[in-house]
Motif scaffolding. Structure first.
Motif, mmCIF file in Angstrom:
data_model
loop_
_atom_site.group_PDB
_atom_site.id
_atom_site.type_symbol
_atom_site.label_atom_id
_atom_site.label_comp_id
_atom_site.label_asym_id
_atom_site.label_seq_id
_atom_site.Cartn_x
_atom_site.Cartn_y
_atom_site.Cartn_z
ATOM 1 N N LYS A 177 0.835 -1.198 0.000
ATOM 2 C CA LYS A 177 0.000 0.000 0.000
ATOM 3 C C LYS A 177 0.872 1.250 0.000
ATOM 4 O O LYS A 177 1.949 1.263 0.582
ATOM 5 N N ASP A 189 -0.526 2.234 -5.262
ATOM 6 C CA ASP A 189 -0.609 0.915 -4.638
ATOM 7 C C ASP A 189 -0.170 -0.122 -5.660
ATOM 8 O O ASP A 189 -0.573 -0.053 -6.829
ATOM 9 N N PHE A 231 -8.614 -1.562 4.397
ATOM 10 C CA PHE A 231 -8.212 -1.986 3.054
ATOM 11 C C PHE A 231 -8.110 -3.509 2.988
ATOM 12 O O PHE A 231 -8.640 -4.139 2.068
ATOM 13 N N LYS A 253 -9.283 -0.217 -3.291
ATOM 14 C CA LYS A 253 -8.719 1.134 -3.422
ATOM 15 C C LYS A 253 -9.833 2.168 -3.504
ATOM 16 O O LYS A 253 -9.768 3.223 -2.865
ATOM 17 N N ASN A 257 -10.655 5.338 -0.976
ATOM 18 C CA ASN A 257 -10.805 6.707 -1.479
ATOM 19 C C ASN A 257 -12.160 7.289 -1.093
ATOM 20 O O ASN A 257 -12.267 8.463 -0.720
#
Length: 515
Positions: A177, A189, A231, A253, A257
């Protein structure tokens, strides 16, 4: 109600509610999986300091493990904080045991080491962790954790770290990450993945490692406590829901975000030093939250202009037959279709060239757009309207030559990662499939379904004039066509719905009526 997949999370409890088990449960429930948890340690911490880590006894963990295995066996196990070497030994033993009864089980390990607020969660050495590292399937370290695992210097980039971890421990998928890198503008990433190793990707015939890289604009928020845990749990959840590694990576991802973006206003209203819990929301569907694909193909063609459009002048692309011979081309061309694809296989070079040149010549007497599948050099040579290229051939094609020739380009995609990559190349249209199982091609592990089709369509730009037309393909027939079109797709491609119909002309008319 369809039964939810079950994941287990084996990690520590964060009494401040930001990380560990709390983050895992919020994330898993938000993404539609059932979460069972085994707590390895009770930590004493808040948003500014870590005071202590208090391991849970092995006999309690074993009791929880046994009762859950009897009642709620997992499809994926996510491991976070492992506090003491006895827990490493115990975990190694029980995972080996459970994989004997659930061979398709996937184990994801997030190697929690140092607390974001300072202090260490454990003092385990790499040698002490090795037994566990050798049996997990996926590992998701941040930069510092990755460097510590392989003892590389601060200057080592993510690709080198991921490959070093893979080589050191033979872990099937390594995701490094990028949230802690030094780039103030961008977050990268990186995933290094050994194909054909995880059970859910067994359609891949090659054993060569592949890499995926995603980039996003850095989102600065003080509400990021537990982001790393979230994550890894998001990734575990998407795997449990049946997504391939590349798509689980992309969706995870986007999930991160989305959560960071949702807390921006709240973060700005707080004092700078405040460290709040990551905002674990639900399924990411907003295109702006999804990353860009940053791999060799996208970098190679980043300055390539958009391919010529299909010049539909406001009309729908409509029915898209995919046929395999001049016979079918001659039969369908008079029916007034907007588009047809010629997909021929296993012909000698001379015969192949003759078939394509004849097909292009035949299509000149009609308004139908003829696309040639795969053979882009011959499509250019004989002036076809366009060429369609599959993912397996995309890297070998010369997109500069195709673009300069003026012919149109269609690209196959299978899931959100490939869709994002292909969309960045600005083709004339995109195809996504297989929507349903099909007899024309082995699509094991890549059946999209209607829900995933709708989700992928949401990744197009909001402005309609910037949207690339999307064709759905795979297992679509007269009964299924209305459901597929209800997702908002621009066209449906069919093969056997026409070529195996009792009356192909009638089948074309009936399918066209839906469009």
């Amino acid at each position: 109600m369809k039964q939810k997949p079950i994941i287990w999370t084996i990690s520590g409890s964060d009494c401040s509610g930001g990380a560990g088990i709390a983050a895992d449960i919020k994330t898993g429930h938000g993404l539609g999986v059932e979460v069972c948890h085994l707590i390895t340690a009770n930590t004493v911490q808040n948003s500014v300091k870590l005071l202590s880590v208090n391991p849970v006894a092995i006999d309690i963990l074993q009791q929880q493990f046994d009762v859950l295995l009897e009642d709620k066996p997992p499809s994926v196990i996510k491991i976070g904080l492992v506090a003491i070497v006895e827990q490493v030994i115990w975990l190694t033993q029980v995972i080996k045991k459970i994989k004997l009864t659930i061979p398709e089980l996937i184990v994801v390990y997030d190697p929690v080491g140092q607390a974001s607020v300072g202090g260490h969660f454990h003092s385990l050495s790499r040698a002490e962790l090795r037994p566990l590292l050798n049996i997990v399937d996926v590992i998701t370290p941040n930069l510092a954790e990755a460097q510590n695992l392989v003892q590389l210097t601060d200057g080592a980039h993510q690709a080198a770290l991921a490959q070093a971890i893979y080589q050191a421990f033979n872990i099937k998928a390594v995701i490094v990450k990028g949230g802690h890198n030094d780039n103030p503008q961008q977050c990268l990433d990186y995933c290094y993945y050994q194909l054909n190793q995880l059970k859910q990707d067994n359609q891949d015939k090659t054993h060569q490692p592949i890499s995926y890289q995603l980039s996003s604009k850095r989102i600065t928020s003080h509400y990021s406590h537990g982001g790393g845990c979230s994550f890894a749990t998001a990734f575990a959840s998407f795997l449990a829901l049946g997504y391939l590694v590349r798509d689980a990576f992309t969706l995870s991802k986007a999930f991160i975000n989305q959560g960071l973006q949702a807390s921006i206003k709240q973060s700005q209203a707080k004092q700078h030093q405040y460290y709040g819990a990551f905002e674990a929301l639900s399924w990411p569907t907003n295109a702006v939250d999804f990353p860009k694909v940053s791999e060799e193909l996208s970098r190679q063609y980043q300055d390539l202009p958009a391919f010529n459009s299909l010049n539909l002048n406001g009309r729908k692309l409509g029915l898209y037959p995919v046929i395999d011979s001049i016979y079918w081309l001659k039969r369908l061309l008079p029916l007034g279709l907007e588009i047809i694809q010629l997909r021929v296989k296993n012909l000698a070079d001379d015969e192949l060239e003759h078939v394509i040149s004849e097909a292009v010549e035949l299509a000149k007497d009609y308004d139908t757009r003829l696309f040639i599948n795969d053979y882009w050099q011959l499509a250019i040579k004989y002036g076809a309207y366009g060429v369609h290229i599959g993912q397996e051939d995309l890297a070998e094609a010369d997109l500069h030559s195709i673009q300069q020739s003026g012919i149109r380009l269609g690209i196959s995609t299978h899931g959100c990662y490939e869709f994002l990559l292909a969309q960045q190349l600005q083709p004339s249209y995109l195809a996504i499939g297989a929507i349903f199982p099909t007899t024309t091609k082995d699509m094991t592990g890549q059946i999209q379904g209607l829900n995933n089709l709708a989700q992928v369509l949401s990744l197009r730009p909001e402005q309609q004039e910037k949207q690339t037309p999307v064709v759905a393909i795979g297992g679509i027939n007269i009964e299924r066509a209305p459901q597929v079109l209800a997702t908002g797709v621009d066209s449906i491609a069919v093969v056997t719905a026409i070529t195996k119909a009792e009356n192909p002309e009638l089948a074309v008319a009936e399918l066209t009526a839906f469009l």
